[in-house]
Enzyme design. Sequence first.
Site, PDB file in Angstrom:
ATOM      1  N   ASP A 119      -7.934   5.520   0.154  1.00 18.45           N
ATOM      2  CA  ASP A 119      -6.873   4.511   0.264  1.00 18.45           C
ATOM      3  C   ASP A 119      -7.113   3.642   1.485  1.00 18.45           C
ATOM      4  O   ASP A 119      -7.700   4.090   2.478  1.00 18.45           O
ATOM      5  CB  ASP A 119      -5.498   5.183   0.413  1.00 18.45           C
ATOM      6  CG  ASP A 119      -5.073   5.935  -0.834  1.00 18.45           C
ATOM      7  OD1 ASP A 119      -5.654   5.693  -1.906  1.00 18.45           O
ATOM      8  OD2 ASP A 119      -4.159   6.774  -0.727  1.00 18.45           O
ATOM      9  N   ARG A 120      -6.625   2.434   1.427  1.00 18.37           N
ATOM     10  CA  ARG A 120      -6.728   1.503   2.558  1.00 18.37           C
ATOM     11  C   ARG A 120      -6.271   2.153   3.860  1.00 18.37           C
ATOM     12  O   ARG A 120      -6.924   2.029   4.900  1.00 18.37           O
ATOM     13  CB  ARG A 120      -5.877   0.256   2.277  1.00 18.37           C
ATOM     14  CG  ARG A 120      -5.702  -0.651   3.490  1.00 18.37           C
ATOM     15  CD  ARG A 120      -4.549  -1.621   3.256  1.00 18.37           C
ATOM     16  NE  ARG A 120      -4.920  -2.635   2.306  1.00 18.37           N
ATOM     17  CZ  ARG A 120      -5.398  -3.836   2.615  1.00 18.37           C
ATOM     18  NH1 ARG A 120      -5.584  -4.153   3.886  1.00 18.37           N
ATOM     19  NH2 ARG A 120      -5.679  -4.726   1.699  1.00 18.37           N
TER      20      ARG A 120
END
Length: 320
Positions: A150-151
Amino acid sequence: MKKIIVEKGQGNKKLITFLRQNFKDMPVSAIYKAIRKKDIKVNGKRVKGDHILLPGDLLEIYIPDNILKGIPLDNGKANSGLSLTYSFTVVYEDNNIIIVNKEQGIPVHPDRNQKENTLIDSVKYYLQQKGEYNPLDSSSFSPSLCHRLDRNTGGLVIIAKNPSSLKIILDKIKANEIKKYYQCLVKGKMDKEKGELRAFLEKDESKSRVFISNEKKPGSLEIITKYKVLSYKDDISKLEIELVTGRTHQIRAHLAYIGHPILGDGKYGINSYNRAMKLKKQALWAYKVIFDLKKDNHFLQYLKGKSFEVEPQWEVRGWK
């Protein structure tokens, strides 16, 4: 300021396309920022990124040369362990793969609305500077992600440098012969020191989130999350997580479902608690990778038994 006359063969394309083709070393984020700040003029006028350039147009580019050339302000001196584009550090590298420690807040790959540098952009640039990747050569393999984060999750990401390595790594991840471990800080005390959590995950693309249930539903997938308590204090548990299945947002959603949300998680966590703790980043880090390879006849067998580990970079005071 740099002036460019659009030649006959380069006309009839968008400004953003022209810039990306002519300044390949310039970070994508810098290109969008320059257009947004109107640092580029066409025939004396400030235009948008989708402006169509015509042969003979005059471009005036008010961007420092070091940015145009993709050279950071440290004069672009590469030192082992540091990328040239500020989004990762190199943990391990050989002729076939590179393992990097990604910063939080950096997306690993572009999406449809991406207007900033991604991890894979940075890695391509890093390898380009080393002479291992040439974007102008159609036969040059484009470095490829073997898995994703995930970012807002920091940590280890494996990237393949050639197609054969990519295939092997993907196969080994699928066979659970490459084990990925995370550390996270969660609210509350776990009932057991270690355990295996099982549930079902349903993805809602429209809301960009997932939902967890103990019952199988149409379209849902089984998830298995192993955990071990590493320490506990001040009603916060530090956990080591092993993903048996690797679904979207699995760790964050699964732990929140059982009542132990990750600190700083704005989507599945407790926002009032995060605000009180002054947390803006989720305390989740992909901190260890183990190559538990079986005996196979492939050229990456030299990685068998290797383990790579980094220290999570929490913003929670008093935790390491």
